[in-house]
Design a protein around this motif. Sequence first.
Motif, PDB file in Angstrom:
ATOM      1  N   ALA B 486      35.259   9.230  16.753  1.00  0.00           N
ATOM      2  CA  ALA B 486      35.402   7.853  17.198  1.00  0.00           C
ATOM      3  C   ALA B 486      34.224   7.386  18.041  1.00  0.00           C
ATOM      4  O   ALA B 486      33.910   6.199  18.095  1.00  0.00           O
ATOM      5  CB  ALA B 486      36.710   7.686  17.982  1.00  0.00           C
ATOM      6  N   ASP B 487      33.580   8.293  18.736  1.00  0.00           N
ATOM      7  CA  ASP B 487      32.484   7.855  19.611  1.00  0.00           C
ATOM      8  C   ASP B 487      31.143   7.785  18.884  1.00  0.00           C
ATOM      9  O   ASP B 487      30.101   7.564  19.505  1.00  0.00           O
ATOM     10  CB  ASP B 487      32.379   8.756  20.837  1.00  0.00           C
ATOM     11  N   ALA B 488      31.150   8.001  17.575  1.00  0.00           N
ATOM     12  CA  ALA B 488      29.904   7.855  16.811  1.00  0.00           C
ATOM     13  C   ALA B 488      29.393   6.424  16.956  1.00  0.00           C
ATOM     14  O   ALA B 488      30.172   5.473  16.953  1.00  0.00           O
ATOM     15  CB  ALA B 488      30.155   8.184  15.351  1.00  0.00           C
ATOM     16  N   LYS B 489      28.053   6.277  17.117  1.00  0.00           N
ATOM     17  CA  LYS B 489      27.467   4.955  17.266  1.00  0.00           C
ATOM     18  C   LYS B 489      27.121   4.368  15.899  1.00  0.00           C
ATOM     19  O   LYS B 489      26.591   5.079  15.038  1.00  0.00           O
ATOM     20  CB  LYS B 489      26.211   5.012  18.127  1.00  0.00           C
ATOM     21  N   VAL B 490      27.398   3.085  15.726  1.00  0.00           N
ATOM     22  CA  VAL B 490      27.149   2.417  14.444  1.00  0.00           C
ATOM     23  C   VAL B 490      26.168   1.272  14.665  1.00  0.00           C
ATOM     24  O   VAL B 490      26.352   0.468  15.587  1.00  0.00           O
ATOM     25  CB  VAL B 490      28.461   1.870  13.846  1.00  0.00           C
ATOM     26  N   LYS B 491      25.157   1.194  13.826  1.00  0.00           N
ATOM     27  CA  LYS B 491      24.164   0.125  13.935  1.00  0.00           C
ATOM     28  C   LYS B 491      23.831  -0.419  12.565  1.00  0.00           C
ATOM     29  O   LYS B 491      23.814   0.321  11.576  1.00  0.00           O
ATOM     30  CB  LYS B 491      22.858   0.657  14.537  1.00  0.00           C
ATOM     31  N   ILE B 492      23.565  -1.733  12.507  1.00  0.00           N
ATOM     32  CA  ILE B 492      22.914  -2.297  11.318  1.00  0.00           C
ATOM     33  C   ILE B 492      21.617  -2.927  11.818  1.00  0.00           C
ATOM     34  O   ILE B 492      21.629  -3.745  12.738  1.00  0.00           O
ATOM     35  CB  ILE B 492      23.748  -3.382  10.625  1.00  0.00           C
ATOM     36  N   GLU B 493      20.531  -2.543  11.195  1.00  0.00           N
ATOM     37  CA  GLU B 493      19.246  -3.129  11.557  1.00  0.00           C
ATOM     38  C   GLU B 493      18.535  -3.622  10.308  1.00  0.00           C
ATOM     39  O   GLU B 493      18.606  -2.992   9.256  1.00  0.00           O
ATOM     40  CB  GLU B 493      18.347  -2.103  12.240  1.00  0.00           C
ATOM     41  N   VAL B 494      17.860  -4.745  10.452  1.00  0.00           N
ATOM     42  CA  VAL B 494      16.969  -5.225   9.397  1.00  0.00           C
ATOM     43  C   VAL B 494      15.542  -4.949   9.864  1.00  0.00           C
ATOM     44  O   VAL B 494      15.169  -5.312  10.986  1.00  0.00           O
ATOM     45  CB  VAL B 494      17.169  -6.736   9.140  1.00  0.00           C
ATOM     46  N   VAL B 495      14.793  -4.292   9.023  1.00  0.00           N
ATOM     47  CA  VAL B 495      13.451  -3.851   9.412  1.00  0.00           C
ATOM     48  C   VAL B 495      12.412  -4.425   8.451  1.00  0.00           C
ATOM     49  O   VAL B 495      12.581  -4.348   7.223  1.00  0.00           O
ATOM     50  CB  VAL B 495      13.352  -2.310   9.395  1.00  0.00           C
ATOM     51  N   ASP B 496      11.381  -5.028   9.027  1.00  0.00           N
ATOM     52  CA  ASP B 496      10.244  -5.489   8.221  1.00  0.00           C
ATOM     53  C   ASP B 496       9.264  -4.327   8.092  1.00  0.00           C
ATOM     54  O   ASP B 496       8.641  -3.925   9.086  1.00  0.00           O
ATOM     55  CB  ASP B 496       9.570  -6.675   8.924  1.00  0.00           C
ATOM     56  N   PRO B 497       9.128  -3.753   6.914  1.00  0.00           N
ATOM     57  CA  PRO B 497       8.299  -2.551   6.779  1.00  0.00           C
ATOM     58  C   PRO B 497       6.825  -2.833   7.067  1.00  0.00           C
ATOM     59  O   PRO B 497       6.082  -1.932   7.438  1.00  0.00           O
ATOM     60  CB  PRO B 497       8.501  -2.122   5.324  1.00  0.00           C
ATOM     61  N   ALA B 498       6.410  -4.079   6.932  1.00  0.00           N
ATOM     62  CA  ALA B 498       5.004  -4.404   7.159  1.00  0.00           C
ATOM     63  C   ALA B 498       4.683  -4.416   8.643  1.00  0.00           C
ATOM     64  O   ALA B 498       3.694  -3.822   9.097  1.00  0.00           O
ATOM     65  CB  ALA B 498       4.669  -5.750   6.536  1.00  0.00           C
ATOM     66  N   SER B 499       5.523  -5.076   9.435  1.00  0.00           N
ATOM     67  CA  SER B 499       5.219  -5.231  10.858  1.00  0.00           C
ATOM     68  C   SER B 499       6.003  -4.258  11.728  1.00  0.00           C
ATOM     69  O   SER B 499       5.706  -4.089  12.907  1.00  0.00           O
ATOM     70  CB  SER B 499       5.555  -6.657  11.302  1.00  0.00           C
ATOM     71  N   GLY B 500       7.043  -3.692  11.175  1.00  0.00           N
ATOM     72  CA  GLY B 500       7.900  -2.817  11.959  1.00  0.00           C
ATOM     73  C   GLY B 500       8.897  -3.587  12.819  1.00  0.00           C
ATOM     74  O   GLY B 500       9.694  -3.011  13.563  1.00  0.00           O
ATOM     75  N   LYS B 501       8.907  -4.917  12.699  1.00  0.00           N
ATOM     76  CA  LYS B 501       9.807  -5.738  13.513  1.00  0.00           C
ATOM     77  C   LYS B 501      11.265  -5.503  13.092  1.00  0.00           C
ATOM     78  O   LYS B 501      11.578  -5.403  11.914  1.00  0.00           O
ATOM     79  CB  LYS B 501       9.437  -7.208  13.308  1.00  0.00           C
ATOM     80  N   ARG B 502      12.138  -5.401  14.120  1.00  0.00           N
ATOM     81  CA  ARG B 502      13.532  -5.079  13.854  1.00  0.00           C
ATOM     82  C   ARG B 502      14.462  -6.201  14.308  1.00  0.00           C
ATOM     83  O   ARG B 502      14.230  -6.822  15.348  1.00  0.00           O
ATOM     84  CB  ARG B 502      13.925  -3.794  14.614  1.00  0.00           C
ATOM     85  N   GLN B 503      15.525  -6.427  13.512  1.00  0.00           N
ATOM     86  CA  GLN B 503      16.594  -7.356  13.924  1.00  0.00           C
ATOM     87  C   GLN B 503      17.898  -6.546  13.962  1.00  0.00           C
ATOM     88  O   GLN B 503      18.256  -5.907  12.974  1.00  0.00           O
ATOM     89  CB  GLN B 503      16.755  -8.485  12.911  1.00  0.00           C
ATOM     90  N   LEU B 504      18.601  -6.617  15.086  1.00  0.00           N
ATOM     91  CA  LEU B 504      19.848  -5.863  15.239  1.00  0.00           C
ATOM     92  C   LEU B 504      21.030  -6.748  14.831  1.00  0.00           C
ATOM     93  O   LEU B 504      21.250  -7.814  15.407  1.00  0.00           O
ATOM     94  CB  LEU B 504      20.010  -5.418  16.693  1.00  0.00           C
ATOM     95  N   ALA B 505      21.787  -6.322  13.809  1.00  0.00           N
ATOM     96  CA  ALA B 505      22.915  -7.130  13.331  1.00  0.00           C
ATOM     97  C   ALA B 505      24.260  -6.575  13.808  1.00  0.00           C
ATOM     98  O   ALA B 505      25.250  -7.295  13.859  1.00  0.00           O
ATOM     99  CB  ALA B 505      22.906  -7.197  11.811  1.00  0.00           C
TER     100      ALA B 505
END
Lengths: 287, 575
Positions: B486-505
């Motif tokens: 239950a304590d496992a952390k869950v993330k969705i991220e969108v990553v731009d492979p060119a710039s490395g910029k990340r958006q956390l969803a």
Amino acid sequence: MSAGYAGYASLFNRKSVEIDGLKVLYLEGGHGEPLLYIHGLEGWGAWDSYHIAFGVTNHVYAPLLPGFQDGRVPESIKSPADYAALMSGFIAAAGIDRAVVVGHGIGGWIALRLAAEAPKLVSRLVLVDSLGLRIDDEAETHLRDMDREAFSNAVFARRGPVLVPHAYNPDFGGEFQDIQNSQDFKRYWRCREIMVKWLGDQLYDPELPNLARNITAPTMVIWGREDGLASVQHGHRITDLIANSRLAVIEGAGHSPMKDKRETFQKIAHLFLTESAELGVEKVTEY
Amino acid sequence: MKFFSFDELTYPSLPEVGPEIKFTNRFCDPMVVAQSYADHLDEWAICEELGFDGAFVNEHHFTALNIQPACNIMAAAIFMRTKTLKVGVIGNVIPLRNPIRTAEEFAMLDCLSGGRFIGGIVRGVPQEYVSYNVDPFSSHERQREAFIIIQKCLNEELFDYEGKFWKVTNVSIWPRPIQRPMPFWMPAGSLESIEFAAEYHINGAQVFGPPLQFKECFDLYRKVAAEKFGWQPGFSSFVGARLIHVAETNEKALAEIRDPLYYFFRTLARPVINPAPLPGHASDKSYSHRKRRDRDLPGPSSPFEEMRRDGFIVAGDPDYVARWLEEDMRTAGYGNFLGMFHVGSLAHDRVMNSKRLFSKYVMPALRDLNVDPEAVQAASGKSPEVAASNPYEVRSARNGDADDTASLPLFRDFNYVLSGHSPEVVRSFAGRKEGNRVEAGWELRVQESGADGFPYEVILVGPSNDSRGGAFRLMLGDGEGNAAPADAKVKIEVVDPASGKRQLAFDGTYGEFAAIDDQHAPQAALGVRGRAVAPSRHLINITVSVPAGSGAIDPDDPISFFEIECFKNWLNITA
């Protein structure tokens, strides 16, 4: 869904055709399947509201029965049966294969004979306060003996002043009219005189019951509850005789429901002509 | 009492010819029309300065009685000449018009005027059905359907409608009106019209009739509104419309108005086509409420004095007019007076003089009559149906805040679901070490184009005022059929492979998913917690991590799955 066209329905022409040496004047208008309207005591001449109602969905032919304009019924027309034969000729002369036939009063009598004797010409039948039947235990109508008051009360259920909304916009005002002073009454009174001169008091056709039994066309019988010329019992009798028929009884209407309850009459006819499910399947319906 | 000015805008110079001559437009001189428009605009514009509450226009077709068949254009012109005056239409023939177009014009007029517009509807008169060639038996149904669509256009954000005559989809008109609900007026003399007006809280107008006839109609409206629709109309729900002319003396007023009045009625009764009473337009019970016959209702050919007595024309000096109207208003019980000052062929300067006298002497004497208590006024003109529907708020995306959004529904307008079977899935992974944690999950990549060849982007929809975000469902096993911790952390991220910029969803714990019995039950799932846009070639990473050595996670376990309801945005298609 009812589909209809007010524009086509409001346009009409006055025409004439010669049948067996008789000149028959008629009005023609509307759009759709042919419909023959055979008038009753209301006579003929105007493209009235009910012609427009039929014309919204049908191509209407409204002939004047020869004799009902000048008061001289032709020698060859001895009875309504002769008018029925003439109407059969009219349908042929108009180039129609078959038509919806609507008849009112004496016109109903003629329409009934036409539907029975020339069933191929009649696709559907509408009988409105038809004359020509007799009901046991019911006093016969004597047109000859009726004075203006009695005749008015028999033909119209309306009494005294009646509000007639303005035609150009029913929501904007109107006028009260006394029925006995109306143009309608004058036409009916004149036709009564023609009928008396022509048929005397004989408003009964002994052949009608048997003829009615032969009618197969889908039939709508419409009757004014207060008809003083042919009581509503006549409507029930006709509906019993014609197998594929239904009866609509209109409350507050006399011999001429298209005059007393114009909108109700037109609505019933419209539902029948458009085969609307709204009409229901009851053998007898009161409106 | 509120005062409004309304004119039919009658063509002023028809010759007198017999009924055998049709008044086709060969009798229409466009330069005469231009002058009439200019005169009438002056007469409406001056209403503001004279203290009227508003002005009304209306439409008729195929008749010299009224030469403004597109009356919304005239309403716009009056707005351009005024600053505070309300302007209304009474009304648009909605059974014969496209209802969406009508609503769009109404909304435009309301915005154009800063919220001064009053909508109005009419069912149309016989010659209009004839020339438009429309089934008259359907007029009531067409009116109802058109009005419902107009109301939806004006009050709803986005709707579909399927009726007998209209089938419309994805309707969201721009602009929307300032007034919500928009006030509406209509003539209501027949039972059907009265019932319709009472049902939708539309102000009902009466025209051409003695005071007692007005009263009968308004009383019936009150009765129907109370008994059938459960509300109590005030004076402000009723409109008394009368032809009116005021001059310095009675003699002058009568001398000025007599001929224009007969001209008006002559024109009224002479549309180009004047058919017999049109079937299906009314019903036989329509007028059964008009039973009083204290006097005959006068018609166009009635003696002038009779017409004056019964209110077909209210003409006289200010004192006469004020006394006559006071009696009328008290008898009939209306709270809005609709004065028809430009009667038929009446000259422009006489109309202006009449309005000035009315404003100076008659209005002050009648202002305090038939005024509703405030509470009643507030209720009038508001349809409960409309008032209950979504009060308009400008909606905007907002930062994810679970506490704020927990009660909101999931995003409902998704058109795409990302899952383990989506073509975007590149691979699943497990046992990846990241610092002192072990990660598992799925790696997705938005393709250059979809199967149809069109480029697209995937939008993970976060919370807004409308929703708590697109549904995100997740279940993970350990490879042996047991659930992940239950304590496992869950993330969705969108990553731009060119710039490395990340958006956390999404950022949460697996326990939040495990606590839901059935994630597919309606509104049961968690929502995406931050908006993220993934254009072509961007990665979408769904990552679950646990401390090293605390347990296994296997995305290929038979019980493992994920679903994200999102929006797939095709970049070169606009709708």
